[in-house]
Motif scaffolding. Structure first.
Motif, PDB file in Angstrom:
ATOM      1  N   UNK A 173     -13.658 -41.996   1.146  1.00 34.62           N
ATOM      2  CA  UNK A 173     -14.960 -42.629   0.876  1.00 34.62           C
ATOM      3  C   UNK A 173     -15.624 -42.087  -0.393  1.00 34.62           C
ATOM      4  N   UNK A 174     -14.930 -41.237  -1.132  1.00 33.69           N
ATOM      5  CA  UNK A 174     -15.565 -40.660  -2.318  1.00 33.69           C
ATOM      6  C   UNK A 174     -15.834 -41.759  -3.352  1.00 33.69           C
ATOM      7  N   UNK A 175     -17.045 -41.834  -3.901  1.00 29.61           N
ATOM      8  CA  UNK A 175     -17.406 -42.921  -4.830  1.00 29.61           C
ATOM      9  C   UNK A 175     -16.617 -42.911  -6.124  1.00 29.61           C
ATOM     10  N   UNK A 176     -16.038 -41.799  -6.512  1.00 32.08           N
ATOM     11  CA  UNK A 176     -15.290 -41.738  -7.771  1.00 32.08           C
ATOM     12  C   UNK A 176     -14.078 -42.646  -7.759  1.00 32.08           C
ATOM     13  N   UNK A 213      -6.416 -47.704 -11.970  1.00 32.07           N
ATOM     14  CA  UNK A 213      -5.037 -47.786 -11.482  1.00 32.07           C
ATOM     15  C   UNK A 213      -4.347 -46.430 -11.550  1.00 32.07           C
ATOM     16  N   UNK A 214      -4.554 -45.728 -12.673  1.00 35.46           N
ATOM     17  CA  UNK A 214      -3.944 -44.410 -12.836  1.00 35.46           C
ATOM     18  C   UNK A 214      -4.510 -43.393 -11.836  1.00 35.46           C
ATOM     19  N   UNK A 215      -5.786 -43.550 -11.512  1.00 33.20           N
ATOM     20  CA  UNK A 215      -6.451 -42.602 -10.619  1.00 33.20           C
ATOM     21  C   UNK A 215      -6.399 -43.021  -9.147  1.00 33.20           C
ATOM     22  N   UNK A 216      -5.725 -44.142  -8.878  1.00 35.25           N
ATOM     23  CA  UNK A 216      -5.689 -44.633  -7.498  1.00 35.25           C
ATOM     24  C   UNK A 216      -4.892 -43.672  -6.602  1.00 35.25           C
ATOM     25  N   UNK A 217      -5.515 -43.209  -5.523  1.00 32.22           N
ATOM     26  CA  UNK A 217      -4.862 -42.278  -4.593  1.00 32.22           C
ATOM     27  C   UNK A 217      -4.658 -42.936  -3.223  1.00 32.22           C
ATOM     28  N   UNK A 218      -4.691 -44.272  -3.204  1.00 30.25           N
ATOM     29  CA  UNK A 218      -4.520 -44.996  -1.954  1.00 30.25           C
ATOM     30  C   UNK A 218      -3.194 -44.626  -1.264  1.00 30.25           C
ATOM     31  N   UNK A 219      -2.125 -44.608  -2.051  1.00 33.73           N
ATOM     32  CA  UNK A 219      -0.804 -44.315  -1.493  1.00 33.73           C
ATOM     33  C   UNK A 219      -0.757 -42.906  -0.909  1.00 33.73           C
ATOM     34  N   UNK A 220      -1.339 -41.930  -1.617  1.00 31.75           N
ATOM     35  CA  UNK A 220      -1.334 -40.549  -1.132  1.00 31.75           C
ATOM     36  C   UNK A 220      -2.135 -40.413   0.160  1.00 31.75           C
ATOM     37  N   UNK A 259      -2.593 -35.870  -5.352  1.00 32.52           N
ATOM     38  CA  UNK A 259      -4.011 -36.243  -5.299  1.00 32.52           C
ATOM     39  C   UNK A 259      -4.812 -35.460  -6.344  1.00 32.52           C
ATOM     40  N   UNK A 260      -4.544 -34.170  -6.457  1.00 35.17           N
ATOM     41  CA  UNK A 260      -5.269 -33.353  -7.442  1.00 35.17           C
ATOM     42  C   UNK A 260      -4.952 -33.797  -8.866  1.00 35.17           C
ATOM     43  N   UNK A 261      -3.692 -34.144  -9.113  1.00 35.09           N
ATOM     44  CA  UNK A 261      -3.309 -34.543 -10.469  1.00 35.09           C
ATOM     45  C   UNK A 261      -3.911 -35.886 -10.860  1.00 35.09           C
ATOM     46  N   UNK A 262      -4.163 -36.763  -9.894  1.00 41.05           N
ATOM     47  CA  UNK A 262      -4.751 -38.071 -10.170  1.00 41.05           C
ATOM     48  C   UNK A 262      -6.276 -38.058 -10.156  1.00 41.05           C
ATOM     49  N   UNK A 263      -6.851 -36.983  -9.692  1.00 46.85           N
ATOM     50  CA  UNK A 263      -8.302 -36.939  -9.504  1.00 46.85           C
ATOM     51  C   UNK A 263      -9.035 -37.205 -10.815  1.00 46.85           C
ATOM     52  N   UNK A 272      -9.131 -31.951  -2.925  1.00 43.25           N
ATOM     53  CA  UNK A 272      -7.695 -31.738  -2.997  1.00 43.25           C
ATOM     54  C   UNK A 272      -7.324 -30.269  -2.848  1.00 43.25           C
ATOM     55  N   UNK A 273      -8.103 -29.386  -3.451  1.00 37.53           N
ATOM     56  CA  UNK A 273      -7.836 -27.951  -3.334  1.00 37.53           C
ATOM     57  C   UNK A 273      -8.084 -27.455  -1.914  1.00 37.53           C
ATOM     58  N   UNK A 274      -9.125 -27.988  -1.269  1.00 41.74           N
ATOM     59  CA  UNK A 274      -9.360 -27.636   0.137  1.00 41.74           C
ATOM     60  C   UNK A 274      -8.208 -28.120   1.019  1.00 41.74           C
ATOM     61  N   UNK A 275      -7.686 -29.291   0.664  1.00 44.91           N
ATOM     62  CA  UNK A 275      -6.529 -29.816   1.387  1.00 44.91           C
ATOM     63  C   UNK A 275      -5.339 -28.865   1.270  1.00 44.91           C
ATOM     64  N   UNK A 276      -5.087 -28.398   0.059  1.00 44.86           N
ATOM     65  CA  UNK A 276      -3.960 -27.485  -0.157  1.00 44.86           C
ATOM     66  C   UNK A 276      -4.135 -26.193   0.640  1.00 44.86           C
ATOM     67  N   UNK A 277      -5.365 -25.688   0.699  1.00 40.71           N
ATOM     68  CA  UNK A 277      -5.618 -24.458   1.461  1.00 40.71           C
ATOM     69  C   UNK A 277      -5.351 -24.678   2.955  1.00 40.71           C
ATOM     70  N   UNK A 278      -5.832 -25.802   3.487  1.00 37.35           N
ATOM     71  CA  UNK A 278      -5.611 -26.099   4.909  1.00 37.35           C
ATOM     72  C   UNK A 278      -4.125 -26.314   5.204  1.00 37.35           C
TER      73      UNK A 278
END
Length: 290
Positions: A173-176, A213-220, A259-263, A272-278
């Motif tokens: 849901x992030x607006x970016x 399109x480049x920043x789309x993280x739908x697939x991830x 996800x972090x690389x496309x952010x 994304x970094x919180x995800x990696x930590x978890x």
């Protein structure tokens, strides 16, 4: 994968103890320490372990004590000859007040050997059967101890999955991620860099679409959601799932890296970094289960 169990038993003429313990391991590593004279049981014991345990470093110790009433005390002739030859060699080189005594020579390690008197074939068969039964009981208790530990770790893993799911929903849901947000950001960047240059609106829209399109993280996000469902199914299903969960943890980490690389926003990168930590915490716990 950690646990400890012990089983004991006795038959006429002998008593024994079977201890088994396990610690974490990538595969199944079996180490047997059997009492002298019982090496023939190794194959049978390994098969019994393989039927109940699939992962971990496992050690089984077998100690056997014969009843002390019997046994023969024998002279090891080869060891005695070696000692006497050494005495002769040293006699001229090392002065001695008195020659070596018989009790002193016999007291040297290896010269005298205590050997158990053989027992009947029926008694030997009974002892072997009782030892194998004790090994099976110890293994069953070990498996129970490992399952109890596994149930506790399962709760921790499910908590980590809940945390990962919450972060995925936040990224969702992030607006970016919206094209309108990217377009507004692009307009501002153009205005900051070249305020006096007029760029057609349709060109800005095209560039915004390309960036989106480049920043789309739908697939991830979809793959992360699927991995969460698969991990929960494995944990709730029970059984030996450690290796499959380890593979899933690697896939989790792969998607988080992408996800972090496309952010295209600092806040999304932080998610994304919180995800990696978890995910790292999840993978550490996965190493502890079969």
């Amino acid at each position: 994968m950690t646990g400890y169990a012990r089983a004991t038993g006795a038959v006429p003429g002998a008593s024994f103890a079977c201890e088994v313990k396990s610690v974490n391991g990538r595969g199944l590593d079996i180490r047997l320490r059997l009492a002298p004279g019982f090496d023939a049981l190794e194959s049978d014991i390994r098969q019994r372990i393989g039927k109940q345990v699939t992962r971990g470093s496992l050690t089984l110790n077998l100690s056997v004590e014969r009843d002390g009433a019997g046994g023969d005390l024998l002279v090891n002739r080869q060891a005695l000859a070696t000692v006497l030859a050494a005495i002769d060699d040293l006699r001229s080189a090392v002065p001695a007040a008195a020659p070596p005594s018989l009790d002193g020579i016999l007291g040297l390690k290896g010269v005298l050997e205590q050997r158990d008197r053989p027992i009947s074939s029926d008694a030997e068969e009974s002892l072997t059967s009782a030892i194998l039964d004790a090994a099976s009981r110890a293994l069953s208790d070990l498996v129970l101890a490992r399952r109890q530990e596994g149930s506790q770790i399962a709760a921790v893993l499910l908590d980590r999955l809940d945390e990962i799911e919450t972060l995925v929903q936040r990224a969702e849901v992030h607006p970016a991620r919206s094209r309108d947000t990217i377009l507004a950001k692009l307009r501002q960047q153009v205005a900051d860099i070249a305020a006096d240059i007029a760029i057609p609106e349709d060109r800005l829209v095209q560039e915004a679409l390309l960036l989106a399109t480049k920043a789309d993280i739908r697939e991830e996000l979809d793959r992360l959601t699927a991995h969460i469902a698969s991990a929960r199914q494995l944990i709730n299903g029970g059984g030996a799932v450690g290796r499959r969960l380890d593979f899933l943890a690697q896939e989790f980490n792969r998607e988080a890296n992408t996800l972090c690389s496309k952010s295209n926003a600092v806040e999304l990168t932080a998610i994304g970094l919180d995800l990696k930590a978890a995910i790292d915490q999840l993978r550490e716990q996965v190493q502890n289960i079969e």
